[in-house]
Design a protein around this motif. Structure first.
Motif, PDB file in Angstrom:
ATOM      1  N   GLN A  37      -4.282 -50.153 -11.285  1.00  0.00           N
ATOM      2  CA  GLN A  37      -5.653 -50.076 -10.802  1.00  0.00           C
ATOM      3  C   GLN A  37      -5.715 -50.273  -9.285  1.00  0.00           C
ATOM      4  O   GLN A  37      -6.446 -49.564  -8.578  1.00  0.00           O
ATOM      5  CB  GLN A  37      -6.531 -51.111 -11.505  1.00  0.00           C
ATOM      6  N   LYS A  38      -4.942 -51.231  -8.769  1.00  0.00           N
ATOM      7  CA  LYS A  38      -4.931 -51.464  -7.318  1.00  0.00           C
ATOM      8  C   LYS A  38      -4.376 -50.259  -6.577  1.00  0.00           C
ATOM      9  O   LYS A  38      -4.897 -49.853  -5.529  1.00  0.00           O
ATOM     10  CB  LYS A  38      -4.118 -52.718  -7.000  1.00  0.00           C
ATOM     11  N   LEU A  39      -3.313 -49.682  -7.123  1.00  0.00           N
ATOM     12  CA  LEU A  39      -2.731 -48.502  -6.490  1.00  0.00           C
ATOM     13  C   LEU A  39      -3.694 -47.322  -6.561  1.00  0.00           C
ATOM     14  O   LEU A  39      -3.837 -46.564  -5.591  1.00  0.00           O
ATOM     15  CB  LEU A  39      -1.404 -48.146  -7.154  1.00  0.00           C
ATOM     16  N   PHE A  40      -4.343 -47.174  -7.697  1.00  0.00           N
ATOM     17  CA  PHE A  40      -5.295 -46.074  -7.855  1.00  0.00           C
ATOM     18  C   PHE A  40      -6.423 -46.182  -6.829  1.00  0.00           C
ATOM     19  O   PHE A  40      -6.842 -45.177  -6.233  1.00  0.00           O
ATOM     20  CB  PHE A  40      -5.867 -46.081  -9.269  1.00  0.00           C
ATOM     21  N   GLU A  41      -6.913 -47.391  -6.611  1.00  0.00           N
ATOM     22  CA  GLU A  41      -7.999 -47.588  -5.656  1.00  0.00           C
ATOM     23  C   GLU A  41      -7.557 -47.335  -4.218  1.00  0.00           C
ATOM     24  O   GLU A  41      -8.394 -47.052  -3.348  1.00  0.00           O
ATOM     25  CB  GLU A  41      -8.555 -49.003  -5.802  1.00  0.00           C
ATOM     26  N   SER A  42      -6.255 -47.396  -3.957  1.00  0.00           N
ATOM     27  CA  SER A  42      -5.750 -47.153  -2.600  1.00  0.00           C
ATOM     28  C   SER A  42      -5.504 -45.674  -2.316  1.00  0.00           C
ATOM     29  O   SER A  42      -5.246 -45.298  -1.173  1.00  0.00           O
ATOM     30  CB  SER A  42      -4.444 -47.933  -2.378  1.00  0.00           C
ATOM     31  N   LEU A  43      -5.575 -44.830  -3.331  1.00  0.00           N
ATOM     32  CA  LEU A  43      -5.209 -43.421  -3.168  1.00  0.00           C
ATOM     33  C   LEU A  43      -6.016 -42.677  -2.099  1.00  0.00           C
ATOM     34  O   LEU A  43      -5.447 -41.875  -1.352  1.00  0.00           O
ATOM     35  CB  LEU A  43      -5.324 -42.692  -4.511  1.00  0.00           C
ATOM     36  N   PRO A  44      -7.335 -42.888  -1.992  1.00  0.00           N
ATOM     37  CA  PRO A  44      -8.069 -42.145  -0.954  1.00  0.00           C
ATOM     38  C   PRO A  44      -7.515 -42.361   0.451  1.00  0.00           C
ATOM     39  O   PRO A  44      -7.596 -41.452   1.288  1.00  0.00           O
ATOM     40  CB  PRO A  44      -9.497 -42.696  -1.088  1.00  0.00           C
ATOM     41  N   GLU A  45      -6.958 -43.526   0.707  1.00  0.00           N
ATOM     42  CA  GLU A  45      -6.402 -43.807   2.025  1.00  0.00           C
ATOM     43  C   GLU A  45      -4.989 -43.249   2.189  1.00  0.00           C
ATOM     44  O   GLU A  45      -4.514 -43.080   3.314  1.00  0.00           O
ATOM     45  CB  GLU A  45      -6.380 -45.317   2.282  1.00  0.00           C
ATOM     46  N   LEU A  46      -4.322 -42.959   1.074  1.00  0.00           N
ATOM     47  CA  LEU A  46      -2.922 -42.545   1.132  1.00  0.00           C
ATOM     48  C   LEU A  46      -2.722 -41.043   0.958  1.00  0.00           C
ATOM     49  O   LEU A  46      -1.624 -40.538   1.223  1.00  0.00           O
ATOM     50  CB  LEU A  46      -2.125 -43.269   0.031  1.00  0.00           C
ATOM     51  N   LEU A  47      -3.762 -40.346   0.530  1.00  0.00           N
ATOM     52  CA  LEU A  47      -3.589 -38.936   0.190  1.00  0.00           C
ATOM     53  C   LEU A  47      -4.319 -38.006   1.151  1.00  0.00           C
ATOM     54  O   LEU A  47      -5.439 -38.285   1.588  1.00  0.00           O
ATOM     55  CB  LEU A  47      -4.108 -38.670  -1.227  1.00  0.00           C
ATOM     56  N   ASN A  48      -3.662 -36.921   1.466  1.00  0.00           N
ATOM     57  CA  ASN A  48      -4.273 -35.807   2.184  1.00  0.00           C
ATOM     58  C   ASN A  48      -3.745 -34.536   1.518  1.00  0.00           C
ATOM     59  O   ASN A  48      -2.854 -33.867   2.030  1.00  0.00           O
ATOM     60  CB  ASN A  48      -3.907 -35.843   3.669  1.00  0.00           C
ATOM     61  N   ILE A  49      -4.297 -34.241   0.335  1.00  0.00           N
ATOM     62  CA  ILE A  49      -3.776 -33.146  -0.472  1.00  0.00           C
ATOM     63  C   ILE A  49      -4.313 -31.819   0.073  1.00  0.00           C
ATOM     64  O   ILE A  49      -5.520 -31.584   0.077  1.00  0.00           O
ATOM     65  CB  ILE A  49      -4.164 -33.295  -1.952  1.00  0.00           C
ATOM     66  N   GLN A  50      -3.387 -30.985   0.520  1.00  0.00           N
ATOM     67  CA  GLN A  50      -3.743 -29.692   1.092  1.00  0.00           C
ATOM     68  C   GLN A  50      -2.828 -28.610   0.536  1.00  0.00           C
ATOM     69  O   GLN A  50      -1.693 -28.878   0.157  1.00  0.00           O
ATOM     70  CB  GLN A  50      -3.609 -29.719   2.612  1.00  0.00           C
ATOM     71  N   ALA A  51      -3.342 -27.394   0.517  1.00  0.00           N
ATOM     72  CA  ALA A  51      -2.552 -26.276   0.013  1.00  0.00           C
ATOM     73  C   ALA A  51      -2.904 -25.015   0.779  1.00  0.00           C
ATOM     74  O   ALA A  51      -4.003 -24.884   1.327  1.00  0.00           O
ATOM     75  CB  ALA A  51      -2.804 -26.073  -1.479  1.00  0.00           C
ATOM     76  N   THR A  52      -1.956 -24.087   0.802  1.00  0.00           N
ATOM     77  CA  THR A  52      -2.203 -22.790   1.398  1.00  0.00           C
ATOM     78  C   THR A  52      -1.294 -21.773   0.719  1.00  0.00           C
ATOM     79  O   THR A  52      -0.318 -22.135   0.062  1.00  0.00           O
ATOM     80  CB  THR A  52      -1.971 -22.811   2.925  1.00  0.00           C
ATOM     81  N   HIS A  53      -1.616 -20.502   0.870  1.00  0.00           N
ATOM     82  CA  HIS A  53      -0.792 -19.448   0.277  1.00  0.00           C
ATOM     83  C   HIS A  53      -0.876 -18.187   1.122  1.00  0.00           C
ATOM     84  O   HIS A  53      -1.789 -18.025   1.941  1.00  0.00           O
ATOM     85  CB  HIS A  53      -1.229 -19.151  -1.163  1.00  0.00           C
ATOM     86  N   ALA A  54       0.077 -17.289   0.906  1.00  0.00           N
ATOM     87  CA  ALA A  54       0.102 -16.024   1.639  1.00  0.00           C
ATOM     88  C   ALA A  54       0.589 -14.922   0.714  1.00  0.00           C
ATOM     89  O   ALA A  54       1.535 -15.111  -0.052  1.00  0.00           O
ATOM     90  CB  ALA A  54       1.022 -16.138   2.857  1.00  0.00           C
ATOM     91  N   LEU A  55      -0.065 -13.768   0.782  1.00  0.00           N
ATOM     92  CA  LEU A  55       0.318 -12.583   0.014  1.00  0.00           C
ATOM     93  C   LEU A  55       1.146 -11.678   0.908  1.00  0.00           C
ATOM     94  O   LEU A  55       0.687 -11.242   1.967  1.00  0.00           O
ATOM     95  CB  LEU A  55      -0.938 -11.857  -0.471  1.00  0.00           C
ATOM     96  N   LYS A  56       2.379 -11.394   0.494  1.00  0.00           N
ATOM     97  CA  LYS A  56       3.288 -10.581   1.302  1.00  0.00           C
ATOM     98  C   LYS A  56       3.861  -9.440   0.461  1.00  0.00           C
ATOM     99  O   LYS A  56       4.105  -9.609  -0.743  1.00  0.00           O
ATOM    100  CB  LYS A  56       4.449 -11.432   1.822  1.00  0.00           C
ATOM    101  N   ALA A  57       4.124  -8.315   1.100  1.00  0.00           N
ATOM    102  CA  ALA A  57       4.757  -7.194   0.414  1.00  0.00           C
ATOM    103  C   ALA A  57       6.157  -7.601  -0.047  1.00  0.00           C
ATOM    104  O   ALA A  57       6.893  -8.277   0.674  1.00  0.00           O
ATOM    105  CB  ALA A  57       4.834  -5.989   1.333  1.00  0.00           C
ATOM    106  N   ASN A  58       6.512  -7.189  -1.238  1.00  0.00           N
ATOM    107  CA  ASN A  58       7.821  -7.510  -1.818  1.00  0.00           C
ATOM    108  C   ASN A  58       8.833  -6.445  -1.386  1.00  0.00           C
ATOM    109  O   ASN A  58       9.344  -5.669  -2.200  1.00  0.00           O
ATOM    110  CB  ASN A  58       7.702  -7.573  -3.345  1.00  0.00           C
ATOM    111  N   ASP A  59       9.122  -6.428  -0.086  1.00  0.00           N
ATOM    112  CA  ASP A  59       9.941  -5.357   0.475  1.00  0.00           C
ATOM    113  C   ASP A  59      11.321  -5.813   0.944  1.00  0.00           C
ATOM    114  O   ASP A  59      12.031  -5.064   1.607  1.00  0.00           O
ATOM    115  CB  ASP A  59       9.198  -4.674   1.625  1.00  0.00           C
TER     116      ASP A  59
END
Length: 213
Positions: A37-59
């Protein structure tokens, strides 16, 4: 330039305890619950979850997987939790607080896996619904079929260093370590895969999330 998506954190305590072999009949079960529970409550301060993607020709002449030889494009994806959660785990171990060190590291693994699952809706909306490219199942670099060196290619194609502050070692491991790179095949002449990934099709036989029903 490809965009950055911020992903809310998602974790289930029961799943974590199952993976850590923490059962209710253990005499110190309440202590485990309190620590979680203590660790769970600390998650907002410890996490910066980000993602990205790219579509590229399969050449490229050398294809990265036998299941991706015929598709016209590849979608390269990168998801990261940021550095703080791993730094906190390292700090716990340095203090010889092994319970919290192990628990928060296990939490990070689940958080990363869940974030990659949740990011699928964004990828599907962009690549399939808006651009018309149906997606194959997910494929991830491992030590069996897809060379681990592909992690560097993913990082470069999504501009992960500039966008997400993710680096890579000479051994092709990401930094921050709680970062996941993977790919999909994409083509306008195939049928959309029924789900994001299938453990039966994955060559990573030692994956702790492997589920074969």
């Amino acid at each position: 330039m490809n965009s950055i998506t911020r992903i809310p954190h998602r974790i289930d305590r029961d799943e974590l305890f199952e993976r850590m072999h923490i059962s209710k009949d253990r005499p110190n079960y309440q202590k485990f619950k309190n620590n979680y529970q203590k660790l769970f409550e600390s998650l907002p301060e410890l996490l910066n979850i980000q993602a990205t993607h790219a579509l590229k020709a399969n050449d490229e002449e050398k294809k990265i997987h036998k299941g991706l030889c015929e598709v016209s494009h590849i979608v390269y994806c990168l998801v990261t939790l940021g550095p703080k959660i791993s730094e906190q785990s390292t700090a716990y171990f340095a203090e010889k607080d092994f319970l919290n060190g192990l628990m928060i590291d296990a939490m990070a693994d689940i958080l990363l896996f869940n974030a990659s699952n949740d990011y699928y809706d964004t990828v599907k909306r962009d690549v399939y619904e808006e651009q018309g490219y149906a997606l194959t199942l997910r494929y991830s670099p491992d030590d069996n079929i897809i060379p681990i060196q592909v992690q560097k290619k993913i990082l470069e194609y999504v501009k992960g260093e500039a966008l997400l502050s993710v680096g890579i070692s000479t051994g092709f491991m990401y930094n921050p370590v709680k970062t996941l790179g993977y790919v999909y095949g994409a083509d306008k002449n195939i049928v959309l895969a029924e789900k994001d990934h299938d453990c039966l099709m994955c060559s990573n036989l030692t994956c702790e999330y492997r589920s074969i029903d």
